[in-house]
Design an enzyme around this catalytic site. Structure first.
Site, short mmCIF file in Angstrom:
data_model
loop_
_atom_site.label_atom_id
_atom_site.label_comp_id
_atom_site.label_asym_id
_atom_site.label_seq_id
_atom_site.Cartn_x
_atom_site.Cartn_y
_atom_site.Cartn_z
N LYS A 142 0.58 14.64 0.20
CA LYS A 142 -0.80 14.87 -0.23
C LYS A 142 -1.05 16.34 -0.56
CE LYS A 142 -2.50 10.96 2.56
NZ LYS A 142 -3.18 10.02 1.64
N HIS A 186 0.80 -1.23 0.00
CA HIS A 186 0.00 0.00 0.00
C HIS A 186 0.83 1.27 0.00
CE1 HIS A 186 -3.97 -1.87 0.87
NE2 HIS A 186 -3.24 -2.75 1.52
N LYS A 244 -14.89 7.78 -3.74
CA LYS A 244 -16.14 8.11 -3.04
C LYS A 244 -16.69 9.44 -3.54
CE LYS A 244 -14.14 5.65 0.79
NZ LYS A 244 -13.23 5.77 1.95
N THR A 295 -8.73 6.36 -2.08
CA THR A 295 -10.08 5.77 -2.17
C THR A 295 -11.12 6.86 -1.94
OG1 THR A 295 -9.77 5.07 0.12
CG2 THR A 295 -9.54 3.38 -1.58
N LYS A 311 -8.48 13.83 3.96
CA LYS A 311 -7.52 12.71 3.99
C LYS A 311 -6.53 13.03 5.09
CE LYS A 311 -6.67 13.85 -0.38
NZ LYS A 311 -6.79 12.59 -1.10
N ARG A 312 -5.69 12.06 5.45
CA ARG A 312 -4.65 12.36 6.42
C ARG A 312 -3.81 13.54 5.94
NH1 ARG A 312 -3.93 8.62 10.83
NH2 ARG A 312 -2.02 9.76 11.23
C1 26V Z 1 2.07 2.29 7.86
C2 26V Z 1 2.52 2.27 9.14
C3 26V Z 1 3.97 2.30 9.37
C4 26V Z 1 4.32 1.63 10.64
C5 26V Z 1 3.51 2.13 11.81
C6 26V Z 1 2.03 2.15 11.58
C7 26V Z 1 1.61 2.22 10.18
C8 26V Z 1 0.27 2.20 9.90
C9 26V Z 1 -0.17 2.22 8.62
C10 26V Z 1 0.72 2.26 7.60
C11 26V Z 1 0.16 2.18 6.24
C12 26V Z 1 0.46 3.25 5.33
C13 26V Z 1 0.02 2.81 4.01
C14 26V Z 1 -1.35 3.30 3.63
O1 26V Z 1 -2.23 3.59 4.41
N1 26V Z 1 -1.52 3.35 2.36
C15 26V Z 1 -2.74 3.81 1.75
O2 26V Z 1 -3.48 2.67 1.34
C16 26V Z 1 -4.68 3.03 0.70
C17 26V Z 1 -5.43 1.75 0.41
O3 26V Z 1 -4.72 0.98 -0.52
C18 26V Z 1 -4.38 3.82 -0.56
O4 26V Z 1 -5.60 4.19 -1.15
C19 26V Z 1 -3.56 5.06 -0.23
O5 26V Z 1 -3.17 5.70 -1.42
C20 26V Z 1 -2.33 4.66 0.55
O6 26V Z 1 -1.64 5.80 1.02
#
Ligand code: 26V
Length: 800
Positions: free
Chosen positions: A543, A356, A649, A645, A537-538
């Site tokens: 972004k 992701h 929406k 996503t 979004k975050r």
């Molecule tokens: C990464 C980490 C790093 C370690 C600590 C906690 C933590 C928690 C979550 C993440 C995930 C980051 C990746 C993420 O959220 N990606 C998003 O995924 C969406 C669904 O596929 C996508 O639409 C977004 O573009 C993408 O940023």
């Protein structure tokens, strides 16, 4: 499709159900019941009707011995459950009618439900949409996650700055939660590894119990229901009786505290990987509980573990559950006596990995020291997996190794232990192939595939936008909810003026409702006739909320310079949280709020421009904002947003996109038609080229008078008169460290915004374009995405 499993119910019967639950489940009577009590009674009455299809589905899976999907995710950003369940079982209106007889309002009660905020953003919300689609499609599946006591923090603003408070959804009774204390597994940490009679044994130094809580996930029309199983950590020994008897009460409670810490909080930083021991323990806690549960279920009706891949597909939602490979291999080898090579093959045939993110700072890497300390046996197995891979692929380049430079690279681990690896949009998958895993792709051609994300139309259209849903049903009939490609049937009506008028009247009504809500929340009056321009979004540099606010300032300046000019009124709506430790993102929030205060207080603007930033953006707020948006801001630096996503929406709800060629924007633009999308900015390849000019930002700023003026105003303290140098850091970064190319894309963005104004001045054109967005978004249903996973990765059949 089978016929619905649910017997019909009348309003009167359902009223009686609610009253019965109010008395016998909640323990109160109508005279004394609070809204909370009524909501619980309503939830229990609905839940009764979810349980039937849930059991029926589970029974079918057992009797037919179907292959099951296991979706492992550290995050499930569910939001509210009540109304979604009511809609899927077809009782939304009956429940509302029954409540009206009881003097209660469905919406008021439903809005009292706290969000289950067990996720950070896109990745967690995707997992929730996918659970709903798997249930809708009759894909036998379990979601596995952690039952965090505190989900994502609550955000509020103090003097424009983000302040975090703990989120406490579990302080209320959870009507959808079925506790299963009998399903509990011991999870070990630390300790050492012994070799006894040629067999390896791991003797953990610490243990906790993972105890299951099940939530039913019911699909559209209740044709199928699956289970979301969330693990809560409990101590293996409740407390130290000896210490308690000695009067050392604090020390006696230590085991309990230690365990509870594990499922206490969701890590709120989804941008930077930090290598924290507790996070590693959480990841192993989820993974080990899930794998033990999967093996126990399989072994109830099978005895040959070599057939596991025929019955089990395990999907890893990013690398967070990537210990699934080593854990499965460990149990097969150490507990079931299977040879390592065989175990490794079994694991790979079961496992799939979804990537992701490409952001290097978000890619998980654990120090071998930490891994070896917390999970000594797993560290050995990881090394064995790496050695096996090196042996099987002697020509592999060094950097494809899992263990390198005293680190375990979780992406490589997940890749090598999976039979399929997928990206989440066409562009993202291409970049995964070309950059992130280029060499592994050459060694394993065909392993990397694309599954473009999707969103569930039940929540994001039917529930969130009843007005538009009604128009769609009136126009093309029922059935689009489970077959979103049918939205294309709307195209034939786009040239029909009456249809367009209704489409825009619904949008206008949604905006009016959201405007009232915004006024209550923020005190800012938003004119429903202005463009509702939404970026939710975050908050993250990539972004580029900063680009948005800089252009907002430029627009403000234009209005002030030419007060009698032909300006198009706009409301710029922001929503989103920053990771608590992400100082730059927090500064951007502060700036947006300062700019909002300045602009909203400026009488010269005469209502032509408003900036609104309601605090605490979450799933429920998204449900309010998506249907009210005219313009969707998808403006990330190309190559950085894996998919997005929210973009789906918003467009589904009839917003036009202003966006870069990033993530799924590329495919959205192809589908809705380039003429119905405001494209701007550098492409992913151009971004790489542009950065080679070390003076890219200076060149861009020098070429743009408006951008120079905006930066000058910020630097002079126009938005922070009480502290004029507050944003010197922000301005300095744009000039000197503009990694995300805000300056380089500014002029193109500003021009695209003028085009937006131009089209808005031709309301009929806007209406056509907006309606075509809705009509052409069918592809982005999560049902389509899940069908892709079922066919390409899991090899599972629908049971209905
Ligand atoms: C990464 C980490 C790093 C370690 C600590 C906690 C933590 C928690 C979550 C993440 C995930 C980051 C990746 C993420 O959220 N990606 C998003 O995924 C969406 C669904 O596929 C996508 O639409 C977004 O573009 C993408 O940023």
């Amino acid at each position: 499709m089978t016929t619905p499993l649910l017997p019909p119910v009348t309003i009167d019967q359902f009223r009686d159900d609610i009253l019965r639950h109010l008395t016998y489940s909640v323990g109160t009577d109508p005279e004394h019941a609070s809204s909370y009590d009524w909501r619980l009674a309503l939830s229990f009455a609905l839940r009764d009707r979810v349980v039937e299809p849930w059991f029926a589905s589970t029974r079918r899976t057992w009797t037919e011995d179907s292959k099951r999907v296991y979706y492992l995710s550290m995050e499930f950003l569910i939001g509210r459950v009540l109304e979604d369940a009511a809609i899927n079982i077809g009782l939304r209106d009956i429940a509302a009618g029954a409540l009206a007889l009881l003097g209660q309002d469905f919406t008021t009660l439903a809005e009292g439900e706290p969000d289950a905020a067990l996720g950070n953003g896109g990745l967690g919300r995707l997992a929730a949409c996918y659970m709903e689609s798997m249930a809708t499609l009759g894909c036998p599946a379990y979601g596995y996650g952690i039952r965090y006591e505190n989900g994502l923090f609550r955000q509020r603003f103090e003097s424009g700055q983000q302040v975090e408070a703990p989120e406490d959804w579990l302080t209320q009774r959870q009507p959808w939660d079925f506790e299963r204390p009998e399903s509990a597994y011991t999870i070990g940490f630390k300790g050492h590894v012994e070799n006894v009679d040629g067999r390896v044994r791991w003797i953990p130094g610490e243990t906790v119990l993972a105890s299951a809580h099940d939530m039913p996930v019911v699909g559209w029309r209740a044709n199928w229901a699956n289970t979301l199983r969330l693990w809560a950590a409990r101590p293996t020994t409740l407390f130290d009786l000896e210490r308690f008897n000695r009067g050392d009460y604090a020390a006696a409670a230590e085991p309990e505290i230690l365990a509870r810490t594990l499922s206490r909080v969701l890590y709120p930083d989804d941008t930077t990987y930090q290598g924290k021991e507790l996070r590693l323990k959480q990841e192993y806690f989820l993974t080990s509980a899930a794998i033990q549960d999967i093996l126990r279920r399989f072994l109830k009706t099978h005895d040959d573990l070599r057939q596991l891949p025929d019955k089990v597909a395990i999907q890893m939602n990013d690398t967070h559950p990537a210990l699934a490979g080593p854990e499965l291999i460990r149990l097969l080898v150490d507990h079931h006596g299977i040879a390592f090579a065989e175990a490794s093959r079994i694991a790979r045939e079961c496992l799939g990995y979804t990537n992701h993110t490409l952001l290097p700072e978000a890619l998980e890497r654990w120090s071998t020291w930490l891994m070896g300390t917390v999970l000594p046996r797993h560290m050995q197995i990881i090394e064995a997996i790496d050695a096996e891979h090196a042996q099987d692929y002697p020509a592999r380049p060094a950097h494809t190794a899992i263990v390198a430079g005293n680190e375990v690279k979780m992406g490589e681990l997940a890749f090598i232990t999976s039979h399929k690896v997928n990206g989440v949009s066409a562009l993202h998958t291409d970049l995964v192939r070309r950059n992130l895993f280029a060499d592994l792709d050459r060694l394993h051609p065909g392993r990397i595939i694309n599954e473009t994300n999707g969103v569930t139309p039940r929540r994001w259209l039917k529930l969130a936008n009843p007005g538009l849903s009604g128009l769609i049903t009136d126009t093309i009939g029922e059935g689009w909810e489970a077959d979103l490609d049918r939205l294309s049937g709307l195209e034939a009506h786009v040239e029909d003026r009456a249809f367009r008028d209704r489409f825009m009247a619904i949008k206008r009504a949604n905006k009016a409702a959201t405007s009232d809500w915004l006024a209550k929340r923020t005190g800012v009056q938003a004119d429903p006739d202005a463009i509702f321009d939404v970026q939710v979004k975050r908050i993250h540099e990539y972004k580029r909320q900063l680009l948005n606010i800089l252009q907002t300032i430029a627009q403000w300046q234009r209005i002030r310079d030419t007060p009698n000019g032909d300006h198009v009124p706009r409301v710029r709506i922001f929503g989103g949280k920053s990771a608590p430790g992400y100082a730059v993102a927090k500064e951007i929030i502060h700036l947006i709020n300062d700019v909002a205060a300045t602009i909203n207080a400026d009488p010269a603007v005469k209502g032509l421009l408003k900036v609104v930033f309601p605090a605490n953006y979450n799933v429920s707020m998204a449900e309010k904002l998506m249907p009210a948006a005219d313009l969707s801001e998808q403006i990330s630096t190309a190559g950085k947003e894996a998919s997005g996503t929210g973009n789906m929406k918003l467009s589904l709800n009839g917003a036009l996109t202003i966006g870069t060629l990033d993530g799924a924007n590329v495919e959205i633009r192809e589908r809705v038609g380039p003429e119905n999308f405001f494209l701007f900015g550098l492409t992913a390849d151009q971004v790489i080229q542009r950065r080679k000019d070390v003076d890219h930002a200076r060149h861009a700023i020098e070429a743009s008078q408006p951008l120079r003026d905006v930066l000058q105003m910020i630097a002079e303290g126009r938005f922070s008169p009480d502290q004029p140098d507050r944003y010197h850091g922000v301005v300095d970064r744009v000039w000197n460290h503009d990694y995300f190319l805000v300056a380089s894309d500014f002029t193109a963005y500003d021009d695209a915004q003028s085009q937006v104004d131009g089209v808005w001045r031709r309301p009929d054109d806007w209406a056509r374009m907006a309606a075509l967005n809705t009509a052409r978004m069918g592809f982005f249903s999560s049902d389509r995405a899940i069908r892709g996973y079922m066919n390409d990765i899991w090899s599972v059949e629908s049971a209905i």
